[in-house]
Design a protein around this motif. Sequence first.
Motif, PDB file in Angstrom:
ATOM      1  N   ASP A 116      52.034  49.981  42.989  1.00 44.86           N
ATOM      2  CA  ASP A 116      52.334  49.647  41.689  1.00 44.86           C
ATOM      3  C   ASP A 116      52.938  50.735  41.281  1.00 44.86           C
ATOM      4  N   MET A 117      53.790  50.829  40.223  1.00 47.80           N
ATOM      5  CA  MET A 117      54.366  51.997  39.589  1.00 47.80           C
ATOM      6  C   MET A 117      54.353  51.813  38.030  1.00 47.80           C
ATOM      7  N   PRO A 118      54.012  52.985  37.140  1.00 41.47           N
ATOM      8  CA  PRO A 118      53.948  52.849  36.051  1.00 41.47           C
ATOM      9  C   PRO A 118      55.533  52.469  35.470  1.00 41.47           C
ATOM     10  N   PRO A 119      55.791  51.622  34.348  1.00 38.40           N
ATOM     11  CA  PRO A 119      57.121  51.516  33.801  1.00 38.40           C
ATOM     12  C   PRO A 119      57.509  52.904  33.406  1.00 38.40           C
ATOM     13  N   PRO A 120      59.000  53.437  33.895  1.00 40.36           N
ATOM     14  CA  PRO A 120      59.431  54.718  33.131  1.00 40.36           C
ATOM     15  C   PRO A 120      59.653  54.891  31.982  1.00 40.36           C
ATOM     16  N   GLY A 121      59.767  53.539  31.289  1.00 37.43           N
ATOM     17  CA  GLY A 121      60.136  53.318  29.786  1.00 37.43           C
ATOM     18  C   GLY A 121      61.577  54.442  29.519  1.00 37.43           C
ATOM     19  N   ASP A 122      61.459  55.091  28.441  1.00 36.48           N
ATOM     20  CA  ASP A 122      63.029  55.781  27.981  1.00 36.48           C
ATOM     21  C   ASP A 122      63.201  56.753  29.037  1.00 36.48           C
ATOM     22  N   ALA A 123      62.429  57.296  30.250  1.00 41.01           N
ATOM     23  CA  ALA A 123      62.680  58.084  30.986  1.00 41.01           C
ATOM     24  C   ALA A 123      63.407  57.540  32.132  1.00 41.01           C
TER      25      ALA A 123
END
Length: 109
Positions: free
Chosen positions: A13-20
Amino acid sequence: MKDSARDDEFEPDMPPPGDAEYLLKHFWQVGPTLGDESINNTELRNYQENEGITLSPWECKTLRRLSIEYLNESHKATKRDCPPPFADSTDAARLKQAEILRNLDTFLG
């Protein structure tokens, strides 16, 4: 981790990178490392010149920091008892369960 889970399809599972997310794209294009070294300012300067882009100082610092952390974690990961960097995720529980089952198989086997 695929070996530990005995699952060829395992993806953590990877956290969503969002704006990065754009920074991660640069990270994978320029690095993540230079062999056994983290990416350096010279490499980042050359990358920017070759791509025709300009990254801000904080973006360059972030990319270097990501590279250093990636390299550090890759060295830690060579140890069999190294905990995953995502210890609080569901993947950690799944890996722990796979390890318990493997140990049980070895014990009973």
